[in-house]
Design an enzyme around this catalytic site. Structure first.
Site, PDB file in Angstrom:
ATOM      1  N   GLU C  60       0.749  -0.990  -0.024  1.00  0.00           N
ATOM      2  CA  GLU C  60       0.089  -0.039  -0.047  1.00  0.00           C
ATOM      3  C   GLU C  60       0.998   1.233  -0.106  1.00  0.00           C
ATOM      4  OE1 GLU C  60      -0.692  -2.514   1.967  1.00  0.00           O
ATOM      5  OE2 GLU C  60      -2.793  -3.397   1.447  1.00  0.00           O
ATOM      6  N   HIS C 129     -11.144  -4.657  10.524  1.00  0.00           N
ATOM      7  CA  HIS C 129     -11.833  -4.549   9.322  1.00  0.00           C
ATOM      8  C   HIS C 129     -13.119  -3.915   9.268  1.00  0.00           C
ATOM      9  CE1 HIS C 129      -8.946  -7.559   8.012  1.00  0.00           C
ATOM     10  NE2 HIS C 129      -9.250  -7.590   6.797  1.00  0.00           N
TER      11      HIS C 129
HETATM   12  C1  LIG Z   1      -2.365  -4.449   4.958  1.00  0.00           C
HETATM   13  C2  LIG Z   1      -3.367  -5.320   4.266  1.00  0.00           C
HETATM   14  N1  LIG Z   1      -3.706  -5.170   2.887  1.00  0.00           N
HETATM   15  C3  LIG Z   1      -4.696  -5.981   2.321  1.00  0.00           C
HETATM   16  C4  LIG Z   1      -5.149  -6.773   3.081  1.00  0.00           C
HETATM   17  C5  LIG Z   1      -6.596  -7.546   2.335  1.00  0.00           C
HETATM   18  N2  LIG Z   1      -5.902  -8.997   2.165  1.00  0.00           N
HETATM   19  C6  LIG Z   1      -6.257  -9.799   3.177  1.00  0.00           C
HETATM   20  S1  LIG Z   1      -5.463 -11.370   2.938  1.00  0.00           S
HETATM   21  C7  LIG Z   1      -4.996 -10.607   1.560  1.00  0.00           C
HETATM   22  C8  LIG Z   1      -4.086 -11.447   0.533  1.00  0.00           C
HETATM   23  C9  LIG Z   1      -2.870 -12.044   1.391  1.00  0.00           C
HETATM   24  O1  LIG Z   1      -1.994 -12.555   0.447  1.00  0.00           O
HETATM   25  P1  LIG Z   1      -0.907 -13.799   1.184  1.00  0.00           P
HETATM   26  O2  LIG Z   1      -0.221 -12.988   2.215  1.00  0.00           O
HETATM   27  O3  LIG Z   1      -0.369 -14.251   0.124  1.00  0.00           O
HETATM   28  O4  LIG Z   1      -1.853 -14.907   2.081  1.00  0.00           O
HETATM   29  P2  LIG Z   1      -3.067 -15.764   1.501  1.00  0.00           P
HETATM   30  O5  LIG Z   1      -4.248 -15.223   1.710  1.00  0.00           O
HETATM   31  O6  LIG Z   1      -2.261 -16.148   0.131  1.00  0.00           O
HETATM   32  O7  LIG Z   1      -2.962 -16.926   2.492  1.00  0.00           O
HETATM   33  C10 LIG Z   1      -5.306  -9.287   1.244  1.00  0.00           C
HETATM   34  C11 LIG Z   1      -4.757  -8.460   0.104  1.00  0.00           C
HETATM   35  C12 LIG Z   1      -5.053  -6.790   4.339  1.00  0.00           C
HETATM   36  N3  LIG Z   1      -5.605  -7.430   5.272  1.00  0.00           N
HETATM   37  N4  LIG Z   1      -4.037  -6.205   4.941  1.00  0.00           N
END
Ligand SMILES: Cc1ncc(C[n+]2csc(CCOP(=O)(O)OP(=O)(O)O)c2C)c(N)n1
Ligand SMILES: Cc1ncc(C[n+]2csc(CCOP(=O)(O)OP(=O)(O)O)c2C)c(N)n1
Ligand SMILES: [Mg+2]
Ligand SMILES: [Mg+2]
Lengths: 385, 323, 323, 385
Positions: C60, C129
């Site tokens: 971000e 959230h």
């Molecule tokens: C700082 C932040 N940005 C965006 C999100 C929204 N979000 C939640 S899970 C996710 C994807 C995370 O990907 P990864 O780290 O690969 O974990 P996975 O879901 O694949 O287990 C996103 C974009 C968040 N929770 N926190």
């Protein structure tokens, strides 16, 4: 991807040239070993891996680079003096009268980075600078008069007195701001480069930052994103071995900052930041890499700041260290000696140039002094577009 | 009573608490040999060693988060974030982690943590080094917010903050560090959430914290022959000593909050809301906030002084309200 | 008039503005094939291609900063930050960069930028959230803050935000996306800074934005036979249409601000301050803020519903004030 | 520093084993090529660089690992079902009655990472988990009954119903929280490890995060700081190839995430995350590295999530890709087949185990259902300590 050609012993203070993939170390005596002709400087001979095309720099440009280095030195020295003078007065009085002069982060000792790097840019290329940014601004072509007026908080300042030392802007010369937040400029540089890519121009953005900034999260996010999107940005890390009082050794884990480029699959290089031609060569290469749409790269320039982190703070570094860097590795006489040795410049011309740059700085002071204070009734101007 | 500087008072508080409790440790930028940007941690490295005085790289999110994690795991970190302006790079660790971990865990963990930082302007440091952002933290449930004004207060409040089992944002004013003041001998603390009447008066209640306490006191003194001004320093914004403020307003019928933060959505607005809701009938004049212009701090001193309340502005505001 | 969903209205606004001005581009997480977490950017990738719809990695600070830099360099980015809770990881780029660059540069650059994000709770998403953080942004000079309530409003306001030459924080409520409403045919915009009387009344002025507009309207209707309630939606918090609010309070003598944000130091406090300062003599009862409990959002719905104002709470608050 | 032994083709979907410093590639047919004895599993033979000490795992532990993997699979499947059932009802009604069931981020398909990693920890070691954390919690010993009650928002929940799916805490078993902020847990893990180091215990903290989180600035800051201060923390990156809809290919520049360790001078490894024994071996090594005060390390586990990012979102991935990962690379039957082949478990025992884990999950549901709703008057509890 470029080969890594020049490196330092990890975090060591002493310069050495290590050939990659080879066990042999050559202590590099200085940068002046090249077989340069009179008019043209060939730095290609200094290293042998993939750098065989000699780099040519016009005689006039070399002289201009020296002039800019001298200007930066003189400007910074003056700025520190003005601060000291100002703060000898009663601080409460200064505050109450609005005549306080900001603390300045002098870039004395680092002139070779600013000049070597910016000399590789076109006028319509951009830079994003840092809190220690006066040198970058001057090297990119900002007006010292307006810069000095800015330090004085005058309406004639480069940011109309609203910005101060850490917030100098001059879009006309491609200066899209210095920044008071360490690591704050890196993402901005992505955006400027993105805009160039979006519009299909061949402009390049050069982003300066320090060894301290290399520890901030924005460094990682920015390099990753720039690499993914092949943004035309050159990240120039000015590793002056300290972030305020913490040494790079205590704040940068692992090998050199320049080595971190490999984590993002982009070229990374480590150069002697007190060698204006070495910096220039590396950055010029990175700039054409970016201009040819090959994407970002990272150049770490090993250098050293001569003074305390900023005016008003003490400097408690080791005298030997200080001696080494200020007396033995001062980038200015090194370049001067080189130009003299190559008969690109004469002693007389050099003396003349020193006189002129000092005069230019005095003129800048006079300009600043003559400039008006901002009109207090305009304080709310420039908030909204 | 001894007279020492504000920054020395802070230093004493930290030394005493580190002596008292070996789970207390310091973490932040340049806090070792330099003693932090203000000098508040000077000598701690010599006294307590590198184990307990951790000079961190420029990685606010990492080292603030480290402190939060360490607090969860039973230590009592004191963090220095060099300027409050830089909380913007570690806000997640403060707001989404430190403030919420206890609640989200159903009380299974606690986060005894102090984040010290410096706020305020008029030091010619321009827009990115002059903010007063306390209101943000007061809007985040789970954080305590302290803004000390005097040498005696800062020592007692800092000790309480370190002993508190919750995350505390402790905002010092950069112009106060070199100021001197009297300080009680021996060990003492000042409880968080207990305001103080810094000057008693009958005609109007002024509420201020940090640097503005001093300015309001000067203004009050200036008007001494004319208008009787009560000055309240709540010490902490969260928890807020509403009883103290309310009792005063019930007496004077007038409320003026003086703050260095931008007026819009500053904590002054919150105090006005509380008084408007809880003591409306006691008010005989419109309550007011005298704060900074809603502008980034301009660098030029000639402009900056226009943006922040000075003694004369406070005098004028009082006169307008009492007239 | 057509009836479409809130999220479709947003989508139309973005399509129209991207058609109109090719410097407008989108950047954010999952905004391509998925169309963003809400679906607001659905179809944009197909229509405008990868050049103008940039799906960014989880960075971000980098991509918001990229947008700020691009805006400085002449583009008009529309950024999606998935939840307002995540601004905590890119606050520096918003607060110290986007908001201040123009001022610090003495007007040499401008930052035409929209940061869209979603706020609000009651979606069983718990403490990290569900926040409503608009007050933070209103405390930062240089940012405009928009909180649309209806389908018609969101379209007109989003178009204005994209055309605005300043950084705009555009906060959508997660529960509003699927709601439907009538929307004018053809091109239209709604100026930032112009509030709207959503319902006229005589006895009390309610000010609300976003989801709370709907709840206040229900409450007002519930009380229709009893109490005449005026409901004002200022649309934007910065700039704030004080004339609209003041005129109403001058008529009714009573002010109740309803907000989903935590009560302490929310924007409601700021509105109360403005009215207390500027229309004190018109008030015939204590002005009030009905906001969320000063707590992180608990996960359990049984607890969460206790923390946020519902229609019945608003009805009760009105009754108490008018009684 | 450990040698890099196992790697994937950069960002490729297909498993291959590449020997470092060598040009030869061996496609690895599965993990079951080891010459393990009946009681003891020797995974050492799978790779030849510096891994010659065979790793031994007790027969009972192997069986227990399988049971935990099965439990996670069953728990996650149930949680998704409960969500779907719940959300079939009227949402406004659910909101108004406070009976909404949170969206869950299922870790089905990734069980080998959670179990392989946590099996390398002592009970008094710690983990910091993520939004996709149920598996980690179960593997570290959290009570499925309390976890299920948490999902239901009940007072008997593992966080008393205050936390929900993304905020599960059980300090008793070393679970210091899952986290809803991507990258938010990494700095916390530093602190937990720091506390162990400060107190002089030999506890280790294991920090899970995803490929998405590897792009956040906290990743960089945390690895740098952990390396500088030799913190006893193991960073386990669960690279499931996606962060919501963005592929790791589109979000991670450069070579593998595990390779980024070298930027900080710490060991980094890339393992098959669907091979519970490979994960276990790598993490066990990292854990002893940390326990012996050698500092942090980074293990990237290549895996894949079976379902949409979370319940309520669509999954539009390629059917071939889905088939490959769910049918050909399911970590559960792979491990089961191995244990059967090694006669560590029998078909009967396996059937029995499946029955038991399903029952355990049903019990958890029953426990959750029987648990009380939190008392609304206690809503303000647990804010302050
Ligand atoms: C700082 C932040 N940005 C965006 C999100 C929204 N979000 C939640 S899970 C996710 C994807 C995370 O990907 P990864 O780290 O690969 O974990 P996975 O879901 O694949 O287990 C996103 C974009 C968040 N929770 N926190
Ligand atoms: C986010 C942030 N943290 C801390 C500071 C305070 N600060 C200003 S300059 C500086 C050191 C920066 O070091 P480096 O990046 O190496 O640049 P140098 O000063 O050496 O040129 C620090 C800590 C800041 N301005 N911003
Ligand atoms: Mg430095
Ligand atoms: Mg992932």
């Amino acid at each position: 991807m470029w080969p890594r050609v020049l490196r330092w012993s990890p975090r060591g203070k002493w310069l050495e040239c290590v050939k990659q993939n080879a066990g042999s170390y050559n202590v590099r005596p200085g940068y002046c070993t090249s077989t340069a002709s009179k008019h043209v400087l060939d730095t290609g001979s200094r290293n042998d891996l993939g750098r065989n095309q000699p780099m040519t720099i016009e005689r006039d440009k070399l002289i201009e680079m020296l002039r800019v280095m001298q200007s930066i030195r003189a400007f910074e020295c003056k700025a520190r003096e003005l601060y000291e003078e100002n703060r000898k007065q009663d601080w409460n009085e200064l505050r109450a009268t609005g005549t306080m002069f900001c603390a300045v982060h002098s870039s004395e000792g680092q002139e070779a980075v600013a000049v070597g790097a910016c000399a590789a840019l076109n006028p319509d290329d951009y830079i994003i600078s840092t809190h220690r940014g006066h040198g970058h601004c001057i090297a990119k072509g900002a007006d010292m008069k307006a810069m000095m007026a800015e330090l004085m908080g005058k309406e004639g300042g480069i940011s109309k007195g609203r910005g101060g030392s850490m917030h100098m802007f001059d879009p006309e010369v491609g200066l899209l701001g210095s920044n008071g937040i360490v690591g704050g400029g890196t993402p901005l540089a992505l955006g400027v480069a993105f805009a160039s890519q979006y519009r299909g121009t061949d402009e390049v953005t050069l982003c300066f930052f320090g060894d301290g900034a290399a520890c901030e999260g924005t460094f990682h996010e920015s390099l990753n994103l720039a690499a993914l999107w092949t943004l035309p940005v050159v990240f120039v890390c000015e590793n002056n071995e300290y972030a305020v009082t913490i040494s790079a050794e205590d704040s940068v884990a692992g090998p050199d900052i320049g080595d971190r480029a490999s984590a993002y699959g982009i070229p990374g290089e480590v150069v002697d930041g007190n060698d204006v031609l070495a910096v220039h060569e590396a950055v010029a290469k990175a700039v054409s890499w970016a201009r040819e749409e090959a994407g970002p790269s990272l150049i770490e320039c090993k250098t050293w700041r001569w003074h305390a982190h900023c005016t008003g703070l003490p400097d408690r570094r080791d005298p030997d260290e200080i001696y080494h860097w200020t007396q033995e590795r001062d980038p200015l006489p090194r370049f001067e000696q080189y130009l003299l040795g190559q008969q690109i410049i004469t002693d007389a011309k050099l003396a003349q140039m020193r006189k002129e740059t000092n005069e230019a700085v005095e003129e800048a002071v006079a300009f600043g002094e003559a400039s008006n204070w901002p009109d207090p009734t305009t304080v709310a101007e420039y908030l909204w577009a | 009573m001894r007279e020492i500087t504000f920054v020395k008072a802070m230093n004493e508080a930290m030394v005493e608490e580190m002596e008292r409790d070996e789970t207390v440790f310091q973490i932040g930028e340049d806090i070792a040999r330099m003693g932090g940007i203000s000098g508040a941690t000077k000598g701690l490295i010599a006294r307590f060693g590198e184990k307990r005085v951790r000079q961190a790289p420029l990685s606010e999110a990492a080292f603030v988060g480290l402190a939060v994690g360490a607090a969860m795991a039973g230590l009592r970190p004191v963090v220095e974030v060099m300027y409050v302006d830089f909380v913007t790079v570690c806000m997640d660790q403060i707001v989404n982690q430190a403030a919420k971990l206890r609640y989200m865990s159903g009380g299974q963990v606690k986060v005894p943590l102090v984040i010290r930082t410096q706020g305020g302007g008029c030091n010619a440091e321009a827009a990115q080094h002059s903010q007063s952002l306390e209101a943000w933290f007061t809007h985040v449930p789970g954080l305590k917010v302290v803004m000390p004004a005097t040498c005696a207060d800062v020592k007692g409040l800092l000790k309480s903050a370190i002993r508190d089992d919750n995350p505390v944002i402790f905002i010092e004013h950069k112009l106060l560090y070199p100021t001197t003041g009297e300080i009680p001998e021996g060990e003492y603390t000042i409880p968080l959430g207990q305001g103080e009447v810094k000057r008693t008066g009958e005609d109007i209640t002024l509420v201020a914290t940090s640097l503005m306490v001093h300015r309001t006191l000067v203004a009050a003194e200036t008007l001494a022959d004319e208008i009787s001004v009560e000055v309240i320093d709540p010490h902490t914004l969260v928890p807020l000593d509403m009883d103290c403020i309310k009792a005063s307003v019930q007496k004077t019928g007038r409320l003026l909050v003086v703050q260095e933060a931008c007026t819009r959505s500053g904590f002054g607005s919150e105090i006005v809301r509380r008084i408007a809701e809880e003591a409306f009938d006691d008010l005989c004049a419109a309550p007011r906030v005298l704060g900074a212009a809603n502008l980034p701090k301009p660098y030029s001193g000639k402009l900056e002084i226009e943006t922040i309340p000075w003694e004369a502005d406070i005098v004028e505001a009082i006169r307008n309200m009492v007239a």
